[in-house]
Design a protein around this motif. Structure first.
Motif, PDB file in Angstrom:
ATOM      1  N   HIS A 180       0.838  -1.203   0.000  1.00  0.00           N
ATOM      2  CA  HIS A 180       0.000   0.000   0.000  1.00  0.00           C
ATOM      3  C   HIS A 180       0.875   1.256   0.000  1.00  0.00           C
ATOM      4  CE1 HIS A 180      -3.816   2.089   0.528  1.00  0.00           C
ATOM      5  NE2 HIS A 180      -3.170   2.908   1.346  1.00  0.00           N
ATOM      6  N   ALA A 181       1.902   1.258   0.818  1.00  0.00           N
ATOM      7  CA  ALA A 181       2.803   2.417   0.877  1.00  0.00           C
ATOM      8  C   ALA A 181       3.526   2.608  -0.452  1.00  0.00           C
ATOM      9  CB  ALA A 181       3.806   2.243   2.018  1.00  0.00           C
ATOM     10  N   GLU A 182       4.046   1.530  -1.012  1.00  0.00           N
ATOM     11  CA  GLU A 182       4.785   1.642  -2.265  1.00  0.00           C
ATOM     12  C   GLU A 182       3.884   2.041  -3.428  1.00  0.00           C
ATOM     13  OE1 GLU A 182       6.882  -2.116  -2.459  1.00  0.00           O
ATOM     14  OE2 GLU A 182       8.605  -1.249  -1.386  1.00  0.00           O
ATOM     15  N   ASN A 183       2.629   1.574  -3.433  1.00  0.00           N
ATOM     16  CA  ASN A 183       1.685   1.976  -4.490  1.00  0.00           C
ATOM     17  C   ASN A 183       1.415   3.475  -4.471  1.00  0.00           C
ATOM     18  OD1 ASN A 183       1.410  -0.595  -5.521  1.00  0.00           O
ATOM     19  ND2 ASN A 183      -0.421  -1.065  -4.339  1.00  0.00           N
ATOM     20  N   ASN A 184       1.590   4.085  -3.307  1.00  0.00           N
ATOM     21  CA  ASN A 184       1.367   5.523  -3.164  1.00  0.00           C
ATOM     22  C   ASN A 184       2.680   6.319  -3.137  1.00  0.00           C
ATOM     23  OD1 ASN A 184      -1.643   6.042  -2.715  1.00  0.00           O
ATOM     24  ND2 ASN A 184      -1.238   4.266  -1.425  1.00  0.00           N
ATOM     25  N   ASN A 185       3.798   5.623  -3.341  1.00  0.00           N
ATOM     26  CA  ASN A 185       5.122   6.258  -3.296  1.00  0.00           C
ATOM     27  C   ASN A 185       5.381   6.941  -1.961  1.00  0.00           C
ATOM     28  OD1 ASN A 185       5.979   5.564  -5.984  1.00  0.00           O
ATOM     29  ND2 ASN A 185       4.511   7.078  -6.726  1.00  0.00           N
ATOM     30  N   TRP A 186       4.986   6.259  -0.881  1.00  0.00           N
ATOM     31  CA  TRP A 186       5.192   6.782   0.464  1.00  0.00           C
ATOM     32  C   TRP A 186       6.346   6.054   1.136  1.00  0.00           C
ATOM     33  CZ3 TRP A 186      -0.676   6.247   1.855  1.00  0.00           C
ATOM     34  CH2 TRP A 186      -1.388   7.299   1.277  1.00  0.00           C
ATOM     35  N   ALA A 187       7.369   6.797   1.509  1.00  0.00           N
ATOM     36  CA  ALA A 187       8.527   6.228   2.202  1.00  0.00           C
ATOM     37  C   ALA A 187       8.245   6.242   3.697  1.00  0.00           C
ATOM     38  CB  ALA A 187       9.782   7.038   1.884  1.00  0.00           C
ATOM     39  N   VAL A 188       7.984   5.082   4.259  1.00  0.00           N
ATOM     40  CA  VAL A 188       7.580   4.983   5.668  1.00  0.00           C
ATOM     41  C   VAL A 188       8.309   3.840   6.357  1.00  0.00           C
ATOM     42  CG1 VAL A 188       5.260   5.902   5.252  1.00  0.00           C
ATOM     43  CG2 VAL A 188       5.645   3.431   5.137  1.00  0.00           C
ATOM     44  N   ALA A 189       8.189   3.820   7.664  1.00  0.00           N
ATOM     45  CA  ALA A 189       8.585   2.676   8.478  1.00  0.00           C
ATOM     46  C   ALA A 189       7.296   2.029   8.982  1.00  0.00           C
ATOM     47  CB  ALA A 189       9.451   3.108   9.650  1.00  0.00           C
ATOM     48  N   ILE A 190       7.297   0.708   8.994  1.00  0.00           N
ATOM     49  CA  ILE A 190       6.124  -0.070   9.407  1.00  0.00           C
ATOM     50  C   ILE A 190       6.564  -1.044  10.497  1.00  0.00           C
ATOM     51  CG2 ILE A 190       4.307  -1.661   8.662  1.00  0.00           C
ATOM     52  CD1 ILE A 190       5.155  -0.699   5.710  1.00  0.00           C
ATOM     53  N   VAL A 191       5.829  -1.062  11.601  1.00  0.00           N
ATOM     54  CA  VAL A 191       6.141  -1.966  12.699  1.00  0.00           C
ATOM     55  C   VAL A 191       4.888  -2.758  13.064  1.00  0.00           C
ATOM     56  CG1 VAL A 191       6.819  -2.124  15.130  1.00  0.00           C
ATOM     57  CG2 VAL A 191       7.948  -0.477  13.622  1.00  0.00           C
ATOM     58  N   VAL A 192       5.064  -4.067  13.217  1.00  0.00           N
ATOM     59  CA  VAL A 192       4.005  -4.935  13.730  1.00  0.00           C
ATOM     60  C   VAL A 192       4.445  -5.368  15.122  1.00  0.00           C
ATOM     61  CG1 VAL A 192       2.648  -7.044  13.391  1.00  0.00           C
ATOM     62  CG2 VAL A 192       3.468  -5.746  11.400  1.00  0.00           C
ATOM     63  N   ALA A 193       3.565  -5.170  16.105  1.00  0.00           N
ATOM     64  CA  ALA A 193       3.874  -5.508  17.495  1.00  0.00           C
ATOM     65  C   ALA A 193       2.878  -6.534  18.020  1.00  0.00           C
ATOM     66  CB  ALA A 193       3.820  -4.252  18.365  1.00  0.00           C
ATOM     67  N   ASP A 194       3.273  -7.239  19.082  1.00  0.00           N
ATOM     68  CA  ASP A 194       2.361  -8.168  19.740  1.00  0.00           C
ATOM     69  C   ASP A 194       1.438  -7.399  20.679  1.00  0.00           C
ATOM     70  OD1 ASP A 194       3.792  -7.654  22.115  1.00  0.00           O
ATOM     71  OD2 ASP A 194       4.766  -9.608  22.142  1.00  0.00           O
ATOM     72  N   ASP A 195       0.600  -8.114  21.421  1.00  0.00           N
ATOM     73  CA  ASP A 195      -0.389  -7.454  22.274  1.00  0.00           C
ATOM     74  C   ASP A 195       0.223  -6.699  23.442  1.00  0.00           C
ATOM     75  OD1 ASP A 195       0.320  -9.859  23.530  1.00  0.00           O
ATOM     76  OD2 ASP A 195      -1.643 -10.067  24.474  1.00  0.00           O
ATOM     77  N   GLY A 196       1.478  -6.924  23.743  1.00  0.00           N
ATOM     78  CA  GLY A 196       2.178  -6.184  24.794  1.00  0.00           C
ATOM     79  C   GLY A 196       2.986  -5.022  24.256  1.00  0.00           C
ATOM     80  N   GLY A 197       2.905  -4.813  22.942  1.00  0.00           N
ATOM     81  CA  GLY A 197       3.619  -3.712  22.323  1.00  0.00           C
ATOM     82  C   GLY A 197       5.050  -4.031  21.931  1.00  0.00           C
ATOM     83  N   HIS A 198       5.438  -5.292  22.029  1.00  0.00           N
ATOM     84  CA  HIS A 198       6.800  -5.687  21.677  1.00  0.00           C
ATOM     85  C   HIS A 198       6.893  -5.925  20.171  1.00  0.00           C
ATOM     86  CE1 HIS A 198       7.352  -6.141  25.949  1.00  0.00           C
ATOM     87  NE2 HIS A 198       6.279  -6.899  25.966  1.00  0.00           N
ATOM     88  N   PRO A 199       7.860  -5.314  19.501  1.00  0.00           N
ATOM     89  CA  PRO A 199       7.962  -5.462  18.040  1.00  0.00           C
ATOM     90  C   PRO A 199       8.164  -6.915  17.611  1.00  0.00           C
ATOM     91  CG  PRO A 199       9.353  -3.661  18.804  1.00  0.00           C
ATOM     92  CD  PRO A 199       8.870  -4.392  20.031  1.00  0.00           C
ATOM     93  N   LEU A 200       7.381  -7.321  16.627  1.00  0.00           N
ATOM     94  CA  LEU A 200       7.537  -8.633  15.999  1.00  0.00           C
ATOM     95  C   LEU A 200       8.274  -8.494  14.671  1.00  0.00           C
ATOM     96  CD1 LEU A 200       3.929 -10.002  16.588  1.00  0.00           C
ATOM     97  CD2 LEU A 200       6.012 -10.663  17.816  1.00  0.00           C
ATOM     98  N   ALA A 201       8.065  -7.355  13.984  1.00  0.00           N
ATOM     99  CA  ALA A 201       8.714  -7.107  12.701  1.00  0.00           C
ATOM    100  C   ALA A 201       8.726  -5.611  12.429  1.00  0.00           C
ATOM    101  CB  ALA A 201       7.983  -7.828  11.582  1.00  0.00           C
TER     102      ALA A 201
END
Length: 134
Positions: A22-43
């Protein structure tokens, strides 16, 4: 004992890839983080051209959405509507762009995005989450 769903590597990867697309289709340079339910980064993925600070901000947005159990826009709106005392809360990611991942009525994690306008950050996060919607 209660049972609840959790994000696995498979779901985390699908979220991250859909948000990236979605970001690349809009040419948006972003950082994306997926976290678990405790807020700890998974990716985390920082797209080419995104500012280094975006990785930190996206992580905090994901953490805040996960442990707060709501979109970070709620906190931003609270502060913008005069509840400035909330600025002293220990939450760091109080700008729009953090969205909880809800499965079967339970928060199982969150996605945080940073790098473009806050509403666009949230749009990217929601596109990622949509990839695992039933």
């Amino acid at each position: 004992m209660l049972n609840k769903p959790v994000l696995t590597v498979a779901e985390t990867t699908r979220i991250l890839e859909a948000a990236r697309a979605h970001a690349e289709n809009n040419n948006w340079a972003v950082a994306i983080v997926v976290a678990d339910d405790g807020g700890h980064p998974l990716a985390m993925l920082r797209l080419d051209g995104s500012a280094p600070a975006s990785a930190y901000i996206a992580t905090e947005k994901a953490r805040t959405a996960a442990i707060g159990r709501r979109e970070t826009k709620v906190y931003e709106d609270m502060i913008n509507n005069g509840r400035t005392a909330f600025l002293s809360a220990t939450l760091q990611g109080t700008l729009e762009g953090g969205v909880p991942v809800i499965v079967d009525g339970q928060v199982v994690g969150a996605v945080g995005v940073s790098g473009v306008k806050s509403d666009q950050d949230a749009q990217i996060a929601k596109a990622g989450i949509q990839a695992i919607a039933a």
